[in-house]
Design a protein around this motif. Sequence first.
Motif, mmCIF file in Angstrom:
data_model
loop_
_atom_site.group_PDB
_atom_site.id
_atom_site.type_symbol
_atom_site.label_atom_id
_atom_site.label_comp_id
_atom_site.label_asym_id
_atom_site.label_seq_id
_atom_site.Cartn_x
_atom_site.Cartn_y
_atom_site.Cartn_z
ATOM 1 N N PRO A 199 0.815 -1.492 0.061
ATOM 2 C CA PRO A 199 0.237 -0.068 -0.023
ATOM 3 C C PRO A 199 0.857 1.388 -0.005
ATOM 4 N N ALA A 200 2.136 1.373 0.710
ATOM 5 C CA ALA A 200 2.796 2.659 0.782
ATOM 6 C C ALA A 200 3.310 2.760 -0.372
ATOM 7 N N GLY A 201 3.996 1.948 -1.220
ATOM 8 C CA GLY A 201 4.828 1.996 -2.504
ATOM 9 C C GLY A 201 4.003 2.284 -3.443
ATOM 10 N N LEU A 242 9.287 -1.327 -7.840
ATOM 11 C CA LEU A 242 10.047 -2.568 -7.880
ATOM 12 C C LEU A 242 9.162 -3.356 -6.879
ATOM 13 N N ASP A 243 9.305 -4.670 -7.057
ATOM 14 C CA ASP A 243 8.960 -5.524 -5.848
ATOM 15 C C ASP A 243 9.537 -6.817 -6.046
ATOM 16 N N LYS A 244 9.963 -7.502 -4.994
ATOM 17 C CA LYS A 244 10.713 -8.694 -5.085
ATOM 18 C C LYS A 244 9.673 -9.872 -5.516
ATOM 19 N N PRO A 259 -0.510 -10.734 -8.604
ATOM 20 C CA PRO A 259 -1.008 -10.714 -7.198
ATOM 21 C C PRO A 259 -0.080 -11.757 -6.263
ATOM 22 N N ARG A 260 0.220 -11.147 -4.908
ATOM 23 C CA ARG A 260 0.961 -11.967 -4.225
ATOM 24 C C ARG A 260 0.329 -11.992 -2.724
ATOM 25 N N PRO A 261 0.464 -13.214 -2.130
ATOM 26 C CA PRO A 261 -0.580 -13.118 -0.612
ATOM 27 C C PRO A 261 0.289 -12.199 0.259
ATOM 28 N N CYS A 305 -2.501 -10.904 6.741
ATOM 29 C CA CYS A 305 -3.033 -9.634 7.225
ATOM 30 C C CYS A 305 -4.616 -9.944 7.790
ATOM 31 N N SER A 306 -5.141 -9.166 8.832
ATOM 32 C CA SER A 306 -6.500 -9.346 8.958
ATOM 33 C C SER A 306 -7.404 -8.745 8.072
ATOM 34 N N GLY A 307 -7.026 -7.877 7.428
ATOM 35 C CA GLY A 307 -7.655 -7.156 6.333
ATOM 36 C C GLY A 307 -8.862 -6.104 6.579
ATOM 37 N N TRP A 308 -8.669 -5.564 7.678
ATOM 38 C CA TRP A 308 -9.560 -4.500 8.277
ATOM 39 C C TRP A 308 -9.025 -3.146 7.910
ATOM 40 N N ILE A 309 -9.854 -2.552 7.053
ATOM 41 C CA ILE A 309 -9.516 -1.055 6.792
ATOM 42 C C ILE A 309 -10.612 0.045 7.475
ATOM 43 N N LEU A 367 -9.497 -8.208 0.841
ATOM 44 C CA LEU A 367 -8.621 -9.471 0.686
ATOM 45 C C LEU A 367 -7.088 -8.837 0.074
ATOM 46 N N ARG A 368 -6.237 -9.102 0.914
ATOM 47 C CA ARG A 368 -4.576 -8.283 0.749
ATOM 48 C C ARG A 368 -4.301 -8.587 -0.765
ATOM 49 N N GLU A 369 -4.520 -9.796 -1.139
ATOM 50 C CA GLU A 369 -3.982 -10.240 -2.379
ATOM 51 C C GLU A 369 -4.384 -9.497 -3.276
ATOM 52 N N LYS A 385 14.267 -8.102 -6.246
ATOM 53 C CA LYS A 385 14.777 -8.115 -5.247
ATOM 54 C C LYS A 385 15.719 -7.099 -5.095
ATOM 55 N N VAL A 386 15.697 -5.983 -4.246
ATOM 56 C CA VAL A 386 16.811 -5.000 -4.209
ATOM 57 C C VAL A 386 17.480 -5.487 -3.091
ATOM 58 N N ASN A 387 18.870 -5.631 -3.233
ATOM 59 C CA ASN A 387 19.662 -6.057 -2.534
ATOM 60 C C ASN A 387 20.488 -5.007 -1.698
ATOM 61 N N GLY A 439 5.551 3.778 5.146
ATOM 62 C CA GLY A 439 4.940 2.644 5.621
ATOM 63 C C GLY A 439 5.508 1.763 6.706
ATOM 64 N N ASP A 440 5.519 0.277 6.693
ATOM 65 C CA ASP A 440 6.241 -0.283 7.655
ATOM 66 C C ASP A 440 7.812 -0.327 7.714
ATOM 67 N N ALA A 441 8.243 0.081 6.694
ATOM 68 C CA ALA A 441 9.791 0.506 6.560
ATOM 69 C C ALA A 441 10.119 1.464 7.653
ATOM 70 N N GLY A 461 -1.831 -0.644 9.944
ATOM 71 C CA GLY A 461 -0.972 -0.125 9.259
ATOM 72 C C GLY A 461 -1.207 0.509 8.087
ATOM 73 N N ILE A 462 -2.279 -0.139 7.260
ATOM 74 C CA ILE A 462 -2.588 0.228 5.960
ATOM 75 C C ILE A 462 -2.803 1.699 5.678
ATOM 76 N N TYR A 463 -3.364 2.345 6.674
ATOM 77 C CA TYR A 463 -3.915 3.749 6.449
ATOM 78 C C TYR A 463 -2.484 4.530 6.470
HETATM 79 C C1 LIG Z 1 -0.923 -10.474 10.671
HETATM 80 C C2 LIG Z 1 -1.035 -9.034 10.508
HETATM 81 C C3 LIG Z 1 -2.487 -8.271 10.409
HETATM 82 C C4 LIG Z 1 -2.521 -7.182 9.889
HETATM 83 N N1 LIG Z 1 -3.904 -6.770 9.879
HETATM 84 C C5 LIG Z 1 -3.866 -5.225 9.706
HETATM 85 C C6 LIG Z 1 -5.190 -4.602 9.513
HETATM 86 O O1 LIG Z 1 -6.254 -5.508 9.443
HETATM 87 N N2 LIG Z 1 -5.439 -3.461 9.176
HETATM 88 C C7 LIG Z 1 -4.461 -2.886 8.649
HETATM 89 O O2 LIG Z 1 -4.385 -1.653 8.481
HETATM 90 N N3 LIG Z 1 -3.115 -3.185 9.135
HETATM 91 C C8 LIG Z 1 -2.752 -4.602 9.339
HETATM 92 N N4 LIG Z 1 -1.800 -5.014 9.500
HETATM 93 C C9 LIG Z 1 -0.486 -4.170 9.161
HETATM 94 C C10 LIG Z 1 -0.496 -3.999 7.730
HETATM 95 O O3 LIG Z 1 -0.214 -5.158 6.964
HETATM 96 C C11 LIG Z 1 1.110 -3.324 7.220
HETATM 97 O O4 LIG Z 1 1.178 -1.890 7.993
HETATM 98 C C12 LIG Z 1 0.920 -2.627 5.926
HETATM 99 O O5 LIG Z 1 0.964 -3.679 4.935
HETATM 100 C C13 LIG Z 1 2.400 -1.817 5.481
HETATM 101 O O6 LIG Z 1 2.306 -1.534 4.203
HETATM 102 P P1 LIG Z 1 3.531 -1.433 3.343
HETATM 103 O O7 LIG Z 1 3.405 -1.113 2.020
HETATM 104 O O8 LIG Z 1 4.286 -0.572 4.301
HETATM 105 O O9 LIG Z 1 4.345 -2.707 3.449
HETATM 106 P P2 LIG Z 1 4.037 -4.274 3.010
HETATM 107 O O10 LIG Z 1 2.737 -4.444 2.633
HETATM 108 O O11 LIG Z 1 4.828 -5.223 3.593
HETATM 109 O O12 LIG Z 1 4.831 -4.197 1.258
HETATM 110 C C14 LIG Z 1 6.047 -4.391 1.144
HETATM 111 C C15 LIG Z 1 6.330 -4.780 -0.141
HETATM 112 O O13 LIG Z 1 7.822 -4.719 -0.264
HETATM 113 C C16 LIG Z 1 8.258 -5.974 -1.046
HETATM 114 N N5 LIG Z 1 9.725 -6.160 -0.609
HETATM 115 C C17 LIG Z 1 10.232 -6.316 0.640
HETATM 116 N N6 LIG Z 1 11.592 -6.449 0.507
HETATM 117 C C18 LIG Z 1 11.867 -6.060 -0.632
HETATM 118 C C19 LIG Z 1 13.089 -6.081 -1.488
HETATM 119 N N7 LIG Z 1 14.294 -6.307 -1.000
HETATM 120 N N8 LIG Z 1 12.952 -5.714 -2.757
HETATM 121 C C20 LIG Z 1 11.996 -5.444 -3.435
HETATM 122 N N9 LIG Z 1 10.501 -5.581 -2.882
HETATM 123 C C21 LIG Z 1 10.798 -5.952 -1.487
HETATM 124 C C22 LIG Z 1 7.341 -7.001 -0.435
HETATM 125 O O14 LIG Z 1 7.271 -8.067 -1.279
HETATM 126 C C23 LIG Z 1 5.995 -6.362 -0.304
HETATM 127 O O15 LIG Z 1 5.458 -6.330 -1.479
HETATM 128 C C24 LIG Z 1 -1.380 -6.274 9.832
HETATM 129 C C25 LIG Z 1 -0.051 -6.888 9.864
HETATM 130 C C26 LIG Z 1 -0.062 -8.258 10.143
HETATM 131 C C27 LIG Z 1 1.334 -8.696 10.099
#
Ligand SMILES: Cc1cc2nc3c(=O)[nH]c(=O)nc-3n(C[C@H](O)[C@H](O)[C@H](O)COP(=O)(O)OP(=O)(O)OC[C@H]3O[C@@H](n4cnc5c(N)ncnc54)[C@H](O)[C@@H]3O)c2cc1C
Length: 403
Positions: free
Chosen positions: A14-16, A33-35, A39-41, A44-48, A97-99, A121-123, A281-283, A294-296
């Motif tokens: 979602p962030a990227g 870029l993504d590794k 679609p990929r799984p 997540c619980s999938g609440w927004i 559904l996150r996928e 994959k970014v190394n 995002g999570d990074a 975390g999605i918001y």
């Molecule tokens: C079990 C669980 C339940 C959750 N439930 C909720 C919920 O209900 N609602 C909610 O809002 N949040 C929830 N979250 C949190 C939410 O999933 C994350 O905060 C959100 O996905 C963060 O988005 P992001 O884009 O920062 O990272 P991500 O969604 O993790 O995406 C990162 C992407 O980077 C790619 N990547 C990683 N490393 C590399 C690399 N080296 N090179 C290239 N690509 C790379 C990955 O393949 C991935 O596609 C949950 C988390 C977990 C673990």
Amino acid sequence: MPNKYDVVVVGAGPAGSTAAKFLAENGVNVLLLDKERFPRPKPCSGWITPRVIDSFPYILDHGDLIDSYDYGMFIHSPSGQYVAKIRRDKPINASVLRERFDYGLLNIAIESGADFHAPAKVNEIRIGKGVEIVLDDRNIRAEAVIGADGARSSVARSSGLFTGWGRSHTGMCLVKEFRVGSDILDRYFTEERYSHIHVSFSGIHGYGWVHPKKENLNIGVVCLHSKMRFNLMDVLRAYFQMLKSYRVIPNDLSPEHCVGWTMPYARTLRRTYANRILLCGDAAGFVNPFSGEGIYYAMRSGEHAAHTMVSAVNAGNFTKKHLSAYQKAWRKDFGGDLKTFLNISRLIFGGLNESFVKVSAKDERMRNLFVDVSSGSRNIKDCKTEMIVRGSWDLFKDLFGAL
Ligand SMILES: Cc1cc2nc3c(=O)[nH]c(=O)nc-3n(C[C@H](O)[C@H](O)[C@H](O)COP(=O)(O)OP(=O)(O)OC[C@H]3O[C@@H](n4cnc5c(N)ncnc54)[C@H](O)[C@@H]3O)c2cc1C
């Protein structure tokens, strides 16, 4: 695929994808870029929360990104003695559904003009006069990089911005999603899709959840604070057992082969920008320490990162001084909220868990306040004082058996 871009975004979650969409729309030459192949799984619980749709209404224009809506919720106290029931005429949360959701956001970015390449994959990234992004089979050059590659971000590590979360700053989750069909879900959770939250189940600093969607049922446990002295898989097994014994879920569902994942907890990175780099995002550690949402924050920070990068591209200035505007933007937007939610999380999971549910069960106004701030329909800043005063008064009344 060209070898040179203005901006490369690493990670198509979602962030990227949000960052790439806003960059492309503003005329920036951007590669996402993504590794993983999409679609990929994604576990997540999938609440927004409704604020995701309020902030990014375009997601409603793109097919079936939203799977369903829930209108009701039961929040159970650790002892099981108290249950706060919430029912609203408007959806409390949407379900995805996150996928499908992440793939939809990626397609929106591509339609906006972003290039996408996967698996890639970014190394490592090397920062000098520009940035060199090192993949397995080639190197790509860019003026700047947005690291949106999740909780184990390689961009954060390569850029020196990540100095380690530490064990107490890593949440742990176990989750499993079942395709059970809408008939069974209607029977167990009604058409309003009542979900269940079991606060501090088995004493964890977190909760267990049962989240019915349109056809799917998502069940999991999250321990938001991982100074764990227990095995989370045992907690999940006990959780399934309890849910079955109370006929909350069908008897044939098993927790085996669930998926485990970590999430940053209680700490955003001190600095989320460097020369030619932004993290979102999570990074960057943007997860709500109370709910785990975390999605918001991922999408909001992706948008802020894009706007700062657009200004950097226009000015030809990628210095950390120029890019520091990003940190000011997200701090102003949700930095204070994350801190307040951390205090709430420490208070509730740290000891007031039973009282929290008891108060929510008995005091409708408190219950509504919690739902409103958790879903973002009211800002926590505006309700903080009322919550403290009313919550303290409720606790005081409870001491004298008057609640
Ligand atoms: C079990 C669980 C339940 C959750 N439930 C909720 C919920 O209900 N609602 C909610 O809002 N949040 C929830 N979250 C949190 C939410 O999933 C994350 O905060 C959100 O996905 C963060 O988005 P992001 O884009 O920062 O990272 P991500 O969604 O993790 O995406 C990162 C992407 O980077 C790619 N990547 C990683 N490393 C590399 C690399 N080296 N090179 C290239 N690509 C790379 C990955 O393949 C991935 O596609 C949950 C988390 C977990 C673990």
